[in-house]
Write a protein that holds these residues in place. Structure first.
Motif: not given
Length: 199
Positions: A121-142
Motif C-alpha cells: 500500500l505504501k509503495m503503491a501510494l508513492i508510485t501513484l504520485i510519482a508515476k502520474f508526474s513521470k507520465t506527464i513529463i515523459e510524454i511531453y518530452i517524447e
C-alpha cells in the motif's frame, strides 16, 4: 468516437502489460504519445490518466513476482542490496526512480519490495504520485522528440515511436545487467575520499 475508444483502451492495456514486464516491456509513454498525436491532442488528459493507472496497477504484478520468487531473486546482487536497506530508504529511492523519465529502474524496487515484504500500500501510494508526474513529463518530452525527429528524418511519427521503443528496451535490459552494488560502493569511496581531502 470509435477511434478514441480504441486508443484509450490500447493505452491502458499497453501501459499495464509493458509495466508488468520487468525491464523488458515497451515504454508505455511512447505509445501514449503516439495515441495523443493520432487523436490530434484530443483526450490528452484521459490518455495520461489511463496510462498512469495501467502503470501503477501493473507494479502489483512485479511486487507479487518478487514475493513469490524471493529466493532466486535474492541471488541477484542488486535485489539483495536493495532488500537489505531500511524500508524508509527503499520508499524514498522508489519515489526517485519512479519519477525519473525514460528509465524503468523502479522495477528493481518492486522486486526488492516483494522479496522484503515491504508494505504494498505504501509503495503503491508513492508510485501513484510519482508515476502520474513521470507520465506527464515523459510524454511531453517524447511528443517533442517524436515530432522533431519525424520532421528532420522524414520518417512517420509511428515509426519514430517504434525506434524509440527498441532503444528504451535495450536501456532497461542493460540496466538489469549492471552491478549496481559495485557502482554504489565505488560512489561511496569517491565521496569518502573527497571528504578526507577537504579535511
Amino acid at each position: 468516437m470509435n477511434d478514441a475508444f480504441y486508443y484509450l483502451l490500447l493505452v491502458f492495456w499497453i501501459s499495464f502489460i509493458s509495466n508488468a514486464i520487468p525491464f523488458g516491456g515497451p515504454p508505455y509513454t511512447i505509445i501514449t504519445a503516439t495515441a495523443i498525436i493520432q487523436l490530434n491532442y484530443n483526450y490528452f488528459w484521459e490518455l495520461i490518466i489511463l496510462a498512469s493507472l495501467g502503470a501503477i496497477l501493473s507494479k502489483i504484478i512485479i511486487y507479487l513476482f518478487g514475493s513469490l520468487f524471493k529466493k532466486p531473486l535474492l541471488k541477484n546482487k542488486n535485489v539483495k542490496m536493495l532488500s537489505s536497506l531500511p524500508n524508509k530508504y527503499i520508499l524514498l529511492i522508489l519515489f526517485i526512480l519512479s519519477i525519473i523519465p525514460v528509465l524503468p529502474f523502479d522495477d528493481y524496487l518492486y522486486l526488492a519490495g516483494g522479496a522484503a515484504k515491504i508494505s504494498l500500500l505504501k509503495m503503491a501510494l508513492i508510485t501513484l504520485i510519482a508515476k502520474f508526474s513521470k507520465t506527464i513529463i515523459e510524454i511531453y518530452i517524447e511528443l517533442k522528440v517524436i515530432t522533431l525527429a519525424s520532421y528532420l528524418l522524414s520518417i512517420s511519427k509511428p515509426d519514430i515511436a517504434i525506434i524509440l521503443t527498441v532503444v528504451f528496451i535495450a536501456i532497461g535490459i542493460a540496466g538489469f545487467k549492471i552491478d549496481w552494488e559495485k557502482q554504489y560502493y565505488k560512489a561511496k569511496d569517491v565521496i569518502i575520499k573527497k571528504k578526507e581531502n577537504i579535511s
